[in-house]
Design a protein around this motif. Structure first.
Motif, PDB file in Angstrom:
ATOM      1  N   ALA A 121      52.937  37.014  34.564  1.00  0.00           N
ATOM      2  CA  ALA A 121      52.355  36.527  35.817  1.00  0.00           C
ATOM      3  C   ALA A 121      52.312  37.638  36.865  1.00  0.00           C
ATOM      4  O   ALA A 121      51.305  37.815  37.557  1.00  0.00           O
ATOM      5  N   VAL A 122      53.396  38.395  36.961  1.00  0.00           N
ATOM      6  CA  VAL A 122      53.433  39.514  37.917  1.00  0.00           C
ATOM      7  C   VAL A 122      52.395  40.564  37.532  1.00  0.00           C
ATOM      8  O   VAL A 122      51.628  41.042  38.375  1.00  0.00           O
ATOM      9  N   ALA A 123      52.365  40.936  36.250  1.00  0.00           N
ATOM     10  CA  ALA A 123      51.415  41.957  35.791  1.00  0.00           C
ATOM     11  C   ALA A 123      49.971  41.510  36.031  1.00  0.00           C
ATOM     12  O   ALA A 123      49.137  42.299  36.496  1.00  0.00           O
ATOM     13  N   LEU A 124      49.664  40.248  35.733  1.00  0.00           N
ATOM     14  CA  LEU A 124      48.301  39.747  35.921  1.00  0.00           C
ATOM     15  C   LEU A 124      47.920  39.705  37.401  1.00  0.00           C
ATOM     16  O   LEU A 124      46.783  40.006  37.769  1.00  0.00           O
ATOM     17  N   THR A 125      48.872  39.341  38.232  1.00  0.00           N
ATOM     18  CA  THR A 125      48.604  39.305  39.669  1.00  0.00           C
ATOM     19  C   THR A 125      48.295  40.709  40.186  1.00  0.00           C
ATOM     20  O   THR A 125      47.320  40.920  40.917  1.00  0.00           O
ATOM     21  N   VAL A 126      49.103  41.670  39.785  1.00  0.00           N
ATOM     22  CA  VAL A 126      48.882  43.058  40.205  1.00  0.00           C
ATOM     23  C   VAL A 126      47.561  43.588  39.652  1.00  0.00           C
ATOM     24  O   VAL A 126      46.797  44.256  40.353  1.00  0.00           O
ATOM     25  N   LEU A 127      47.281  43.277  38.405  1.00  0.00           N
ATOM     26  CA  LEU A 127      46.075  43.768  37.747  1.00  0.00           C
ATOM     27  C   LEU A 127      44.795  43.265  38.421  1.00  0.00           C
ATOM     28  O   LEU A 127      43.835  44.010  38.587  1.00  0.00           O
ATOM     29  N   TRP A 128      44.794  42.009  38.822  1.00  0.00           N
ATOM     30  CA  TRP A 128      43.569  41.394  39.325  1.00  0.00           C
ATOM     31  C   TRP A 128      43.546  41.195  40.836  1.00  0.00           C
ATOM     32  O   TRP A 128      42.610  40.600  41.360  1.00  0.00           O
ATOM     33  N   VAL A 129      44.519  41.715  41.557  1.00  0.00           N
ATOM     34  CA  VAL A 129      44.606  41.488  43.002  1.00  0.00           C
ATOM     35  C   VAL A 129      43.400  42.037  43.763  1.00  0.00           C
ATOM     36  O   VAL A 129      43.014  41.495  44.799  1.00  0.00           O
ATOM     37  N   ASN A 130      42.760  43.084  43.277  1.00  0.00           N
ATOM     38  CA  ASN A 130      41.621  43.677  43.986  1.00  0.00           C
ATOM     39  C   ASN A 130      40.277  43.047  43.653  1.00  0.00           C
ATOM     40  O   ASN A 130      39.273  43.415  44.254  1.00  0.00           O
ATOM     41  N   VAL A 131      40.241  42.117  42.733  1.00  0.00           N
ATOM     42  CA  VAL A 131      38.972  41.506  42.334  1.00  0.00           C
ATOM     43  C   VAL A 131      38.228  40.867  43.510  1.00  0.00           C
ATOM     44  O   VAL A 131      37.008  41.000  43.599  1.00  0.00           O
ATOM     45  N   PRO A 132      38.893  40.215  44.451  1.00  0.00           N
ATOM     46  CA  PRO A 132      38.135  39.640  45.571  1.00  0.00           C
ATOM     47  C   PRO A 132      37.345  40.678  46.381  1.00  0.00           C
ATOM     48  O   PRO A 132      36.396  40.327  47.068  1.00  0.00           O
ATOM     49  N   TRP A 133      37.700  41.931  46.275  1.00  0.00           N
ATOM     50  CA  TRP A 133      37.009  42.995  47.001  1.00  0.00           C
ATOM     51  C   TRP A 133      36.020  43.746  46.112  1.00  0.00           C
ATOM     52  O   TRP A 133      35.590  44.841  46.443  1.00  0.00           O
ATOM     53  N   TRP A 134      35.642  43.167  44.992  1.00  0.00           N
ATOM     54  CA  TRP A 134      34.726  43.781  44.033  1.00  0.00           C
ATOM     55  C   TRP A 134      33.494  44.366  44.727  1.00  0.00           C
ATOM     56  O   TRP A 134      33.065  45.464  44.436  1.00  0.00           O
ATOM     57  N   TRP A 135      32.921  43.609  45.647  1.00  0.00           N
ATOM     58  CA  TRP A 135      31.652  44.005  46.254  1.00  0.00           C
ATOM     59  C   TRP A 135      31.791  45.184  47.218  1.00  0.00           C
ATOM     60  O   TRP A 135      30.804  45.762  47.624  1.00  0.00           O
ATOM     61  N   THR A 136      33.009  45.542  47.572  1.00  0.00           N
ATOM     62  CA  THR A 136      33.194  46.686  48.471  1.00  0.00           C
ATOM     63  C   THR A 136      33.242  48.003  47.708  1.00  0.00           C
ATOM     64  O   THR A 136      33.231  49.062  48.326  1.00  0.00           O
ATOM     65  N   TYR A 137      33.325  47.946  46.391  1.00  0.00           N
ATOM     66  CA  TYR A 137      33.372  49.162  45.573  1.00  0.00           C
ATOM     67  C   TYR A 137      31.976  49.500  45.061  1.00  0.00           C
ATOM     68  O   TYR A 137      31.228  48.615  44.671  1.00  0.00           O
ATOM     69  N   PRO A 138      31.647  50.789  45.035  1.00  0.00           N
ATOM     70  CA  PRO A 138      30.318  51.163  44.525  1.00  0.00           C
ATOM     71  C   PRO A 138      30.260  51.018  42.991  1.00  0.00           C
ATOM     72  O   PRO A 138      31.228  51.283  42.297  1.00  0.00           O
ATOM     73  N   HIS A 139      29.128  50.575  42.528  1.00  0.00           N
ATOM     74  CA  HIS A 139      28.874  50.446  41.082  1.00  0.00           C
ATOM     75  C   HIS A 139      27.450  50.925  40.828  1.00  0.00           C
ATOM     76  O   HIS A 139      26.541  50.127  40.589  1.00  0.00           O
ATOM     77  N   GLU A 140      27.256  52.239  40.885  1.00  0.00           N
ATOM     78  CA  GLU A 140      25.923  52.822  40.738  1.00  0.00           C
ATOM     79  C   GLU A 140      25.306  52.558  39.370  1.00  0.00           C
ATOM     80  O   GLU A 140      24.098  52.628  39.216  1.00  0.00           O
ATOM     81  N   ASP A 141      26.146  52.273  38.371  1.00  0.00           N
ATOM     82  CA  ASP A 141      25.643  52.047  37.015  1.00  0.00           C
ATOM     83  C   ASP A 141      25.214  50.600  36.774  1.00  0.00           C
ATOM     84  O   ASP A 141      24.871  50.234  35.665  1.00  0.00           O
ATOM     85  N   MET A 142      25.198  49.798  37.854  1.00  0.00           N
ATOM     86  CA  MET A 142      24.806  48.395  37.730  1.00  0.00           C
ATOM     87  C   MET A 142      23.592  48.111  38.602  1.00  0.00           C
ATOM     88  O   MET A 142      23.383  48.766  39.620  1.00  0.00           O
ATOM     89  N   THR A 143      22.832  47.109  38.200  1.00  0.00           N
ATOM     90  CA  THR A 143      21.733  46.647  39.047  1.00  0.00           C
ATOM     91  C   THR A 143      22.341  45.844  40.199  1.00  0.00           C
ATOM     92  O   THR A 143      23.504  45.427  40.138  1.00  0.00           O
ATOM     93  N   HIS A 144      21.540  45.620  41.241  1.00  0.00           N
ATOM     94  CA  HIS A 144      22.045  44.839  42.381  1.00  0.00           C
ATOM     95  C   HIS A 144      22.444  43.429  41.930  1.00  0.00           C
ATOM     96  O   HIS A 144      23.515  42.932  42.270  1.00  0.00           O
ATOM     97  N   THR A 145      21.578  42.804  41.135  1.00  0.00           N
ATOM     98  CA  THR A 145      21.866  41.454  40.631  1.00  0.00           C
ATOM     99  C   THR A 145      23.078  41.477  39.699  1.00  0.00           C
ATOM    100  O   THR A 145      23.932  40.581  39.767  1.00  0.00           O
ATOM    101  N   GLY A 146      23.166  42.480  38.851  1.00  0.00           N
ATOM    102  CA  GLY A 146      24.307  42.604  37.944  1.00  0.00           C
ATOM    103  C   GLY A 146      25.611  42.775  38.700  1.00  0.00           C
ATOM    104  O   GLY A 146      26.633  42.174  38.345  1.00  0.00           O
ATOM    105  N   HIS A 147      25.581  43.564  39.756  1.00  0.00           N
ATOM    106  CA  HIS A 147      26.767  43.778  40.585  1.00  0.00           C
ATOM    107  C   HIS A 147      27.241  42.458  41.185  1.00  0.00           C
ATOM    108  O   HIS A 147      28.434  42.150  41.193  1.00  0.00           O
ATOM    109  N   LEU A 148      26.295  41.671  41.669  1.00  0.00           N
ATOM    110  CA  LEU A 148      26.613  40.358  42.233  1.00  0.00           C
ATOM    111  C   LEU A 148      27.163  39.423  41.151  1.00  0.00           C
ATOM    112  O   LEU A 148      28.203  38.786  41.329  1.00  0.00           O
TER     113      LEU A 148
END
Length: 180
Positions: A116-143
């Motif tokens: 539970a601790v490891a999973l929480t630490v691993l996925w804690v930044n997921v809510p901020w996904w859209w703030t990270y650049p993903h140049e290798d993705m389309t706009h729709t794919g990023h969303l």
């Protein structure tokens, strides 16, 4: 000497609360969207990547890794259900050598809590996904990928809640057994 008699509990733990059962089952569902997305990539669908961005995922090794990761995530999530089911208290009889033996509560609680601790630490930044650049993705794919991965942020906290419930139920059963 009957080993099954020695390993059987003197007092059974109380039934898990309904919320814990729902939370345990929900863990398998929060993992599902990202796993299905990876499987789509294994099947050759770029799943939001640009043509150039998808190239690294077209190798056999990448496909094997994505498929393995999807299956492992789902299996690990499924283990949480053991914290609210009888097989989380007594090992099913069909399992060779250890079937029918009582599960020591801390043998379930310790790895579940660490997970539970490891999973929480691993996925804690997921809510901020859209703030990270993903140049290798389309706009729709990023969303889309951001939306599919958002439930992963719940995996660790859900596992923690179910683990705490399991621990409390078994601690109370142990206390009842020691006062009899």
């Amino acid at each position: 000497m009957n080993l099954h008699a020695l390993s059987s509990p003197t007092k059974s733990a109380a039934a898990p609360p309904r919320w814990a059962v729902w939370a345990a089952h929900l863990t398998t569902l929060v993992v599902l969207p990202s796993g299905l997305w990876r499987i789509a990539m294994v099947l050759g669908y770029p799943a939001g990547y640009t043509e150039a961005g998808f190239v690294p995922f077209e190798t056999l090794g990448s496909k094997a890794w994505m498929l393995t990761l999807s299956v492992l995530c789902e299996l690990v999530a499924f283990l949480t259900i053991g914290l609210v089911r009888p097989w989380g208290e007594v090992i099913p009889r069909w399992i060779p050598l250890v079937g029918g033996r009582r599960v020591r509560p801390m043998a379930a609680v310790a790895p579940a809590a660490l997970g539970a601790v490891a999973l929480t630490v691993l996925w804690v930044n997921v809510p901020w996904w859209w703030t990270y650049p993903h140049e290798d993705m389309t706009h729709t794919g990023h969303l889309l990928v951001g939306i599919l991965y958002q439930p992963m942020a719940l995996w660790g906290p859900l596992t923690a809640a179910v683990t705490i419930s399991y621990y409390r139920r078994h601690r109370a059963a142990q206390r009842r057994g020691s006062t009899d």
